[in-house]
Design a protein around this motif. Structure first.
Motif, PDB file in Angstrom:
ATOM      1  N   ASP A 262     -21.628  58.764 -88.384  1.00  0.00           N
ATOM      2  CA  ASP A 262     -22.972  58.168 -88.403  1.00  0.00           C
ATOM      3  C   ASP A 262     -23.780  58.891 -89.477  1.00  0.00           C
ATOM      4  N   ALA A 263     -23.639  58.422 -90.707  1.00  0.00           N
ATOM      5  CA  ALA A 263     -24.281  59.098 -91.834  1.00  0.00           C
ATOM      6  C   ALA A 263     -25.506  58.358 -92.347  1.00  0.00           C
ATOM      7  N   ASP A 264     -25.845  57.215 -91.748  1.00  0.00           N
ATOM      8  CA  ASP A 264     -26.968  56.449 -92.266  1.00  0.00           C
ATOM      9  C   ASP A 264     -28.283  56.890 -91.631  1.00  0.00           C
ATOM     10  N   ALA A 265     -29.372  56.301 -92.145  1.00  0.00           N
ATOM     11  CA  ALA A 265     -30.705  56.645 -91.656  1.00  0.00           C
ATOM     12  C   ALA A 265     -31.304  55.539 -90.812  1.00  0.00           C
ATOM     13  N   PHE A 266     -30.471  54.629 -90.308  1.00  0.00           N
ATOM     14  CA  PHE A 266     -30.973  53.603 -89.396  1.00  0.00           C
ATOM     15  C   PHE A 266     -31.221  54.223 -88.023  1.00  0.00           C
ATOM     16  N   ALA A 267     -32.093  53.582 -87.257  1.00  0.00           N
ATOM     17  CA  ALA A 267     -32.403  54.082 -85.923  1.00  0.00           C
ATOM     18  C   ALA A 267     -31.284  53.729 -84.948  1.00  0.00           C
ATOM     19  N   ASP A 268     -30.899  54.703 -84.146  1.00  0.00           N
ATOM     20  CA  ASP A 268     -29.870  54.514 -83.124  1.00  0.00           C
ATOM     21  C   ASP A 268     -30.380  55.034 -81.790  1.00  0.00           C
ATOM     22  N   VAL A 269     -29.648  54.689 -80.738  1.00  0.00           N
ATOM     23  CA  VAL A 269     -29.938  55.206 -79.406  1.00  0.00           C
ATOM     24  C   VAL A 269     -28.856  56.204 -79.035  1.00  0.00           C
ATOM     25  N   VAL A 287     -24.406  41.889 -80.936  1.00  0.00           N
ATOM     26  CA  VAL A 287     -24.955  41.583 -82.251  1.00  0.00           C
ATOM     27  C   VAL A 287     -24.699  42.783 -83.159  1.00  0.00           C
ATOM     28  N   ASN A 288     -24.691  42.508 -84.451  1.00  0.00           N
ATOM     29  CA  ASN A 288     -24.554  43.573 -85.447  1.00  0.00           C
ATOM     30  C   ASN A 288     -25.907  43.731 -86.121  1.00  0.00           C
ATOM     31  N   THR A 289     -26.675  44.703 -85.681  1.00  0.00           N
ATOM     32  CA  THR A 289     -28.052  44.849 -86.133  1.00  0.00           C
ATOM     33  C   THR A 289     -28.304  46.282 -86.586  1.00  0.00           C
ATOM     34  N   ALA A 290     -28.995  46.431 -87.712  1.00  0.00           N
ATOM     35  CA  ALA A 290     -29.411  47.756 -88.192  1.00  0.00           C
ATOM     36  C   ALA A 290     -30.911  47.879 -87.976  1.00  0.00           C
ATOM     37  N   PHE A 291     -31.329  48.833 -87.179  1.00  0.00           N
ATOM     38  CA  PHE A 291     -32.734  48.994 -86.828  1.00  0.00           C
ATOM     39  C   PHE A 291     -33.424  49.966 -87.777  1.00  0.00           C
ATOM     40  N   SER A 292     -34.579  49.549 -88.291  1.00  0.00           N
ATOM     41  CA  SER A 292     -35.382  50.471 -89.083  1.00  0.00           C
ATOM     42  C   SER A 292     -36.190  51.396 -88.176  1.00  0.00           C
ATOM     43  N   HIS A 293     -36.430  50.934 -86.951  1.00  0.00           N
ATOM     44  CA  HIS A 293     -37.201  51.723 -86.005  1.00  0.00           C
ATOM     45  C   HIS A 293     -36.744  51.347 -84.591  1.00  0.00           C
ATOM     46  N   ALA A 294     -36.704  52.347 -83.710  1.00  0.00           N
ATOM     47  CA  ALA A 294     -36.380  52.102 -82.298  1.00  0.00           C
ATOM     48  C   ALA A 294     -37.202  53.044 -81.443  1.00  0.00           C
ATOM     49  N   ASP A 295     -37.579  52.578 -80.271  1.00  0.00           N
ATOM     50  CA  ASP A 295     -38.507  53.332 -79.425  1.00  0.00           C
ATOM     51  C   ASP A 295     -38.320  52.864 -77.983  1.00  0.00           C
ATOM     52  N   GLY A 296     -39.188  53.339 -77.083  1.00  0.00           N
ATOM     53  CA  GLY A 296     -39.251  52.819 -75.726  1.00  0.00           C
ATOM     54  C   GLY A 296     -38.002  53.005 -74.902  1.00  0.00           C
ATOM     55  N   THR A 309     -36.443  49.372 -77.300  1.00  0.00           N
ATOM     56  CA  THR A 309     -36.980  48.358 -78.195  1.00  0.00           C
ATOM     57  C   THR A 309     -36.549  48.688 -79.619  1.00  0.00           C
ATOM     58  N   GLY A 310     -36.147  47.678 -80.366  1.00  0.00           N
ATOM     59  CA  GLY A 310     -35.693  47.881 -81.728  1.00  0.00           C
ATOM     60  C   GLY A 310     -36.372  46.933 -82.697  1.00  0.00           C
ATOM     61  N   TYR A 311     -36.605  47.412 -83.909  1.00  0.00           N
ATOM     62  CA  TYR A 311     -37.262  46.619 -84.950  1.00  0.00           C
ATOM     63  C   TYR A 311     -36.245  46.351 -86.041  1.00  0.00           C
ATOM     64  N   ALA A 312     -35.954  45.056 -86.282  1.00  0.00           N
ATOM     65  CA  ALA A 312     -34.897  44.725 -87.230  1.00  0.00           C
ATOM     66  C   ALA A 312     -35.121  43.340 -87.825  1.00  0.00           C
ATOM     67  N   ASP A 313     -34.377  43.051 -88.885  1.00  0.00           N
ATOM     68  CA  ASP A 313     -34.380  41.725 -89.504  1.00  0.00           C
ATOM     69  C   ASP A 313     -33.746  40.738 -88.528  1.00  0.00           C
ATOM     70  N   ASP A 314     -34.431  39.638 -88.283  1.00  0.00           N
ATOM     71  CA  ASP A 314     -33.916  38.676 -87.307  1.00  0.00           C
ATOM     72  C   ASP A 314     -32.874  37.726 -87.898  1.00  0.00           C
ATOM     73  N   GLY A 315     -32.513  37.931 -89.153  1.00  0.00           N
ATOM     74  CA  GLY A 315     -31.478  37.104 -89.777  1.00  0.00           C
ATOM     75  C   GLY A 315     -31.993  35.886 -90.501  1.00  0.00           C
ATOM     76  N   VAL A 316     -33.286  35.606 -90.348  1.00  0.00           N
ATOM     77  CA  VAL A 316     -33.862  34.444 -91.034  1.00  0.00           C
ATOM     78  C   VAL A 316     -35.060  34.862 -91.882  1.00  0.00           C
ATOM     79  N   GLY A 317     -35.057  36.132 -92.289  1.00  0.00           N
ATOM     80  CA  GLY A 317     -36.078  36.592 -93.226  1.00  0.00           C
ATOM     81  C   GLY A 317     -37.303  37.226 -92.616  1.00  0.00           C
ATOM     82  N   ASN A 322     -37.546  43.571 -80.574  1.00  0.00           N
ATOM     83  CA  ASN A 322     -36.836  42.950 -79.469  1.00  0.00           C
ATOM     84  C   ASN A 322     -36.441  44.034 -78.481  1.00  0.00           C
ATOM     85  N   VAL A 323     -36.177  43.632 -77.257  1.00  0.00           N
ATOM     86  CA  VAL A 323     -35.759  44.564 -76.214  1.00  0.00           C
ATOM     87  C   VAL A 323     -34.262  44.408 -75.979  1.00  0.00           C
TER      88      VAL A 323
END
Length: 335
Positions: A262-269, A287-296, A309-317, A322-323
């Protein structure tokens, strides 16, 4: 980042500026608790005599037994001893109807300004202990406190003269200097306290938001989001610790190298095992999602389920929150 449900899921605590109960005329944000079994809804952010608060109340957390609620409020009429005119913390006993001021220092000190970050709190399982963050301006003093609501051990909470506040010394942990505290957590048995905090180095340069663990029994404090041995440290954002009842601590982090591969800077749990001092990264399977921010973050008592809760691109721009929930036993995830 607050505990919203009692352990059995019966009681749900929320804040809302809507008029949800009779007599709600203050036009302010209030705290409510819903009994999901009976359907009853009651307002929590009221004084002991039932008077509604004269300003906003928010950020509630409920004890595991569903009896006590701690919350943040700018109201000045919830406790007769509150005369400072700033945001304070209060706790309400839903069984007795008593509302008490929490943000009181060890010698009666009070908060003096609405300075960011505002105080936050969580309750032990039985509601006896309140862990909270606050700066009483004591000059190098603690920013983390423990309020004992039954210091004489007679089973009656909030008796005058039987409530104490004790500082938890976390000013420096493993070389990190604590600048301010973002969120707090306490285990149901009150042995462990965790918190996320802005940290600086010896030159007072920011080194990110980090998660720390304090053991009240041993009197020790440790950093949780430490990278693997031999890997360099970086400034990252770790947030929202939450305890299970079996020695596990869940949190989110953008830090790399807390685990292998896990060498990236994306948010993980992550889930930190207190006994082994090791981290496990949790991953979504649906789903295959890369979170820029995660909390809660929230973890179940047995450690099986983790939500966040995670903040990510929803795939449509578009980017959106989302929870998500992860079943660690089945290795399945949901949103």
């Amino acid at each position: 980042r607050q505990r919203g449900l009692s352990a059995d899921g019966r009681f749900l605590v929320i804040d809302s500026n809507r008029t949800l109960v009779d007599g709600d005329t203050n036009g302010a944000l209030d705290v409510f608790v819903r009994d999901r079994q009976s359907g009853a809804l009651q307002r929590v952010s009221v004084a002991t005599d039932g008077s509604e608060g004269n300003s906003h109340s928010s950020w509630p957390a409920i004890s595991a037994n569903g009896r006590h609620v701690v919350f943040q409020s700018l109201a000045s009429n919830l406790d007769a001893t509150d005369t400072n005119g700033v945001t304070d913390l209060y706790v309400r006993d839903l069984a007795t109807g008593v509302t008490s001021l929490v943000t009181v220092g060890p010698s009666g000190e009070r908060l003096t300004c609405n300075c960011a970050p505002l105080p936050v709190a969580r309750l032990s399982g039985d509601g006896r202990f309140v862990v909270f963050s606050a700066d009483f301006g004591l000059g190098g003093g603690s920013l983390l406190w423990l309020r004992d609501r039954d210091a004489d051990h007679d089973g009656v909470f909030d008796e005058p003269g039987s409530v104490t506040t004790t500082g938890i010394d976390v000013s420096a942990i493993e070389g990190d200097l604590i600048a301010w505290i973002d969120s707090v957590a306490i285990s149901n048995d009150a042995r462990y306290v965790a918190f996320s905090a802005a940290a600086v180095d010896e030159h007072y340069t920011s080194i990110g938001m980090r998660v720390y663990l304090h053991d009240r029994t041993l009197g020790t404090s440790t950093r949780v989001d430490r990278p693997l041995p031999g890997v360099g440290d970086v400034s990252a954002t770790s947030l929202a610790p939450d305890f299970s009842d079996n020695g596990q601590l869940a949190y989110t982090s953008t830090a790399p190298h807390l685990v292998a591969n896990d060498a990236d800077a994306f948010a993980d749990v992550f889930v930190y095992d207190i006994a082994t001092a090791t981290n496990t990264r949790l991953q979504l399977t649906h789903v295959n999602t890369a979170f820029s921010h995660a909390d809660g973050t929230a973890i179940s008592a047995d450690g099986r389920f983790v939500a966040f809760t995670g903040y990510a691109d929803d795939g449509v721009g578009s980017w959106r929150w989302n929870v998500y929930a992860i079943d660690r036993e089945l290795q399945a995830s949901f949103d």
